[in-house]
Enzyme design. Structure first.
Site, PDB file in Angstrom:
ATOM      1  N   GLN A  96       0.837  -1.206   0.000  1.00 29.28           N
ATOM      2  CA  GLN A  96       0.000   0.000   0.000  1.00 29.28           C
ATOM      3  C   GLN A  96       0.867   1.250   0.000  1.00 29.28           C
ATOM      4  O   GLN A  96       0.608   2.198  -0.729  1.00 29.28           O
ATOM      5  CB  GLN A  96      -0.939   0.037   1.218  1.00 29.28           C
ATOM      6  CG  GLN A  96      -2.028  -1.001   1.177  1.00 29.28           C
ATOM      7  CD  GLN A  96      -2.800  -0.955  -0.113  1.00 29.28           C
ATOM      8  OE1 GLN A  96      -3.388   0.056  -0.447  1.00 29.28           O
ATOM      9  NE2 GLN A  96      -2.767  -2.045  -0.867  1.00 29.28           N
ATOM     10  N   HIS A 120       2.099   2.921  -3.180  1.00 28.65           N
ATOM     11  CA  HIS A 120       1.165   3.569  -4.108  1.00 28.65           C
ATOM     12  C   HIS A 120       1.349   5.075  -4.133  1.00 28.65           C
ATOM     13  O   HIS A 120       1.224   5.714  -5.168  1.00 28.65           O
ATOM     14  CB  HIS A 120      -0.281   3.299  -3.687  1.00 28.65           C
ATOM     15  CG  HIS A 120      -0.879   2.101  -4.351  1.00 28.65           C
ATOM     16  ND1 HIS A 120      -1.112   2.043  -5.695  1.00 28.65           N
ATOM     17  CD2 HIS A 120      -1.295   0.914  -3.858  1.00 28.65           C
ATOM     18  CE1 HIS A 120      -1.648   0.874  -6.007  1.00 28.65           C
ATOM     19  NE2 HIS A 120      -1.761   0.161  -4.907  1.00 28.65           N
ATOM     20  N   GLU A 168     -10.023   0.549   4.002  1.00 25.47           N
ATOM     21  CA  GLU A 168     -10.294   0.140   2.620  1.00 25.47           C
ATOM     22  C   GLU A 168      -9.968  -1.354   2.462  1.00 25.47           C
ATOM     23  O   GLU A 168     -10.785  -2.123   1.970  1.00 25.47           O
ATOM     24  CB  GLU A 168      -9.421   0.983   1.688  1.00 25.47           C
ATOM     25  CG  GLU A 168      -9.602   0.674   0.212  1.00 25.47           C
ATOM     26  CD  GLU A 168      -8.565   1.370  -0.660  1.00 25.47           C
ATOM     27  OE1 GLU A 168      -7.537   1.851  -0.128  1.00 25.47           O
ATOM     28  OE2 GLU A 168      -8.772   1.412  -1.892  1.00 25.47           O
ATOM     29  N   HIS A 169      -8.754  -1.748   2.836  1.00 23.31           N
ATOM     30  CA  HIS A 169      -8.318  -3.149   2.775  1.00 23.31           C
ATOM     31  C   HIS A 169      -8.035  -3.651   4.179  1.00 23.31           C
ATOM     32  O   HIS A 169      -7.313  -2.991   4.929  1.00 23.31           O
ATOM     33  CB  HIS A 169      -7.015  -3.287   1.974  1.00 23.31           C
ATOM     34  CG  HIS A 169      -7.078  -2.743   0.581  1.00 23.31           C
ATOM     35  ND1 HIS A 169      -6.524  -1.524   0.245  1.00 23.31           N
ATOM     36  CD2 HIS A 169      -7.611  -3.247  -0.552  1.00 23.31           C
ATOM     37  CE1 HIS A 169      -6.721  -1.308  -1.060  1.00 23.31           C
ATOM     38  NE2 HIS A 169      -7.375  -2.328  -1.570  1.00 23.31           N
ATOM     39  N   ASP A 186      -5.804  -6.742  -5.896  1.00 20.58           N
ATOM     40  CA  ASP A 186      -5.589  -5.649  -6.842  1.00 20.58           C
ATOM     41  C   ASP A 186      -5.680  -6.122  -8.290  1.00 20.58           C
ATOM     42  O   ASP A 186      -5.930  -5.323  -9.190  1.00 20.58           O
ATOM     43  CB  ASP A 186      -4.194  -5.032  -6.628  1.00 20.58           C
ATOM     44  CG  ASP A 186      -4.156  -4.150  -5.398  1.00 20.58           C
ATOM     45  OD1 ASP A 186      -5.211  -3.609  -5.024  1.00 20.58           O
ATOM     46  OD2 ASP A 186      -3.068  -4.021  -4.794  1.00 20.58           O
ATOM     47  N   HIS A 201     -53.781  15.239  -4.509  1.00 23.94           N
ATOM     48  CA  HIS A 201     -53.403  13.854  -4.237  1.00 23.94           C
ATOM     49  C   HIS A 201     -54.634  13.053  -3.811  1.00 23.94           C
ATOM     50  O   HIS A 201     -54.906  11.962  -4.323  1.00 23.94           O
ATOM     51  CB  HIS A 201     -52.361  13.789  -3.105  1.00 23.94           C
ATOM     52  CG  HIS A 201     -50.973  14.170  -3.518  1.00 23.94           C
ATOM     53  ND1 HIS A 201     -50.626  15.426  -3.928  1.00 23.94           N
ATOM     54  CD2 HIS A 201     -49.821  13.439  -3.556  1.00 23.94           C
ATOM     55  CE1 HIS A 201     -49.331  15.468  -4.213  1.00 23.94           C
ATOM     56  NE2 HIS A 201     -48.813  14.268  -3.996  1.00 23.94           N
TER      57      HIS A 201
END
Lengths: 433, 433
Positions: free
Chosen positions: B259, B262, B327-328, B361, B420
């Site tokens: 990670q 990245h 996230e992960h 991934d 209505h």
């Protein structure tokens, strides 16, 4: 004057495109005011809520009064007449039954390589529902927002509803109770959204905020998006009716007016293959506009945004409807099912002459929070799905990693992400030792 | 220095709250520039695209060159080495197989009152996928965005990918072809988003835009939201690893670095009940940071945002992980399934020591576009659901309307929406005639 178009006229395409592109909403630029209000609530918490509520709702609240007590809710709920209580209970039961069918299922399976794959759904832990005060304080909207949240399993559901000059709507509180809402706060506007998103001493923060509101509320929701989840920002309501010569023009007129009476920016469109029906509906609308309680609002909507389109056949009607992507679509025609199969974009479809759109606003069962402003091209109405989220699951075995790991390594290398590749390689090397 | 915390220290709660609140992203204010670019593309169409592409990507394009021809794609795709082609094909097949299971089912039923209720799913008609150029031009992201769209049944799928100085990534074009993408354009930045949302002479407009991009792309997506649908605005990547003493510290170190490499703003967190493992992982990370190709990026991420937390037991690890909502999430522990049952918020879970996050991934099958910045509390990763929308269905019969219409009338009256109520009453009166 509403627009009258004939799909076979030479200039139809240009006129229809103009109709599609008409901007029906004024968005006053309140963003700076809203940013200040949010900052104030973040900085000063309850004290800011109390001061802003005094200013905007003319209510002097103590900290203890920010939240409705159970006894206060009991007292207000007791005021609701039996007939209205029964109607609301009926609506709640039908909405709950419909939404219970929306709960998505967890899945898991093992593939040919021995990898276990799947996903799990879990509810949002805490959600907040904004309910407008005053005229637009609709108990039906409380049911439509709160029931999907509770069906999804949201643990803590809070409502904020401003009570300008101390006026609370007993039906709103009954709806909250029927839906299983946990907390109700006497606050509104951007300050309520700020309190739900960031929390104060009294209001614990939530993870997701839904519900309609004015320009200040909408701007505040946009601003807190990311910190919390929000639902769509709803625009003015709209209906498109496709009707054939078998239709009762008075019913169609009333269905169209039931959208028009919501808001001067609402839009009602009739598409028909019968020019006589088009005329009869138009005449009936004009007659009702003499006497309707909300004739000023409905009249302005019909005058500024109403449209009647005559088409050579119903296939053309479906095609034009798909370009509009209406929030509500009524198919008042002999074979509604057949035409429904040709509809690709619509928030909700009401099939046949016995299904006025108003049924969907209250007791049908489906949600009445639906995509407006042509967004049915890419979004859906509110549902249980808005209060759950999916976690994907992956479990490799040594054999599965041997089978597919090398492909991951190759792709990591091609993307120049060395550690990605090494994390796979270290395990593969261990297996090969 | 990364943060080292022990959950039993007196000041742990304060330190952990600081970690949760850390802002990892700089959002430069590019909104004004982006607004001008969008206005320019709306006003001048292809001419604006050509001018902006010349300026930002140093590419002189003719109108005919805005779109890749089939022959150009053929030629580029032919450059891809066999091993990479095979890896990409494997990934595409696995991603497709996983996402095909996500296709939601239509439902309809008749209730006790005879009302037919249900819903139908339809695909978005046209979608656009933004693919970054240069270093972050990942073929895996093309697969992860395009395959769900095509599985959903999107009729027309367009990709925009800038080719700065004429550089195109053959793997990106191969991925587009494998995923069934229909059109590929040589444009990028806010101008590409504007073209997809509003259309130009060459680029037909789409209904939904997905895909990652830089600050300009993100700001443009926010601006066109409403006109079209967009996916989430992704933040920097993050991983949380829960590991016990049985774990191989080198594997954990590589997973965390995968990670960190990245992005300097990426975040890697280890939570473990074994202080020795915590130390060993930390040592291994420092060693790999000596040699890793992307050591500058990964090192900055680890130094500024890395964290190691020692907990007394794994229950505490699950609780802290749920507060992070990563996230992960890797569960590198003996009984991963048992702990997974305690996880309420995570984008994706990787179960057991043989499942490095990097598998997800590329070739695992689940989507790698996942909620970041704690938004797994309220949102899900990309899926087929992002490319379909639900239309609710209601059909009343005369008997059903008799049964539930009066409740709708009562609620309409209580909300002061007369038309209505009248739209229901007119039909009920007809039945009673």
């Amino acid at each position: 004057m509403p627009v009258f178009l004939n799909a076979e006229d030479a200039d139809f395409e240009a006129s229809f495109t103009t109709l599609l592109g008409a901007k029906r909403e004024d968005s006053p630029d309140v963003d700076r005011v809203v940013a200040d209000i949010i900052a104030d609530v973040r900085a000063r918490g309850d004290a800011a809520l109390i001061e802003l509520t005094a200013r905007f709702d003319r209510m002097a609240l103590s900290v203890d009064e920010l939240r409705f007590s159970d006894a206060e809710i009991d007292a207000l709920v007791a005021e609701v007449p039996a007939e209205e209580r029964a109607a609301l209970e009926r609506a709640a039961a039908r909405i709950r039954a419909y939404h219970e069918r929306q709960m998505p299922a967890d899945e898991s399976w093992t593939d040919a390589q021995g990898a276990m794959l799947g996903w799990r759904w879990t509810p949002v832990s805490a959600a907040g529902l904004y309910v407008p005060g005053g005229l637009a304080s609709y108990p039906s909207s409380v049911l439509m927002n709160a029931i999907p949240a509770k069906v999804a399993g949201v643990g803590r559901l809070a409502i904020t509803v401003p009570t300008p000059d101390g006026q609370a709507n007993p039906l709103v509180l009954l709806a909250a109770r029927l839906a299983g809402v946990d907390e109700v706060y006497r606050i509104g506007g951007a300050q309520a959204i700020a309190a739900l998103a960031y929390g104060t001493e009294t209001v614990a923060p939530v993870d997701k905020i839904t519900g309609p509101g004015n320009a200040f509320v909408a701007a505040a929701k946009r601003r807190v998006f990311g910190k919390v989840g929000i639902d769509m920002i709803a625009g003015p309501s709209e209906i498109l009716v496709i009707a054939d010569g078998s239709s009762n023009p008075d019913w169609i007129a009333l269905d169209m007016l039931s959208q028009a009476e919501h808001d001067e920016s609402a839009q009602s469109i009739l598409i028909t293959d019968d020019a006589d029906l088009a005329k009869a509906v138009s005449v009936s609308i004009d007659q009702h506009l003499q006497t309707l309680e909300r004739r000023e609002i409905a009249g302005a909507s019909w005058r500024d945004y109403g449209a009647v389109i005559v088409v050579p056949d119903l296939d053309r009607a479906a095609e034009l409807s798909n370009r509009v992507a209406p929030e509500h679509l009524e198919l008042c025609i002999a074979d509604a099912d057949a035409l429904a199969d040709r509809i690709t974009h619509a928030g909700a479809i009401f099939l046949g002459a016995w299904t006025p759109e108003a049924i969907g606003d209250y007791v049908g069962g489906p949600n009445h929070v639906l995509p407006t402003a042509r967004s049915a091209r890419f979004s859906s109405g509110l549902s249980v799905m808005d209060f759950v989220k999916r976690t994907t699951l992956t479990r490799m075995t040594p054999a599965a990693l041997k089978a597919i790991g090398p492909a991951a390594e190759t792709l990591a290398k091609s993307e120049s992400l060395q550690a990605h590749g090494l994390s796979v390689r270290a395990r593969l090397d261990h297996l090969n030792d």
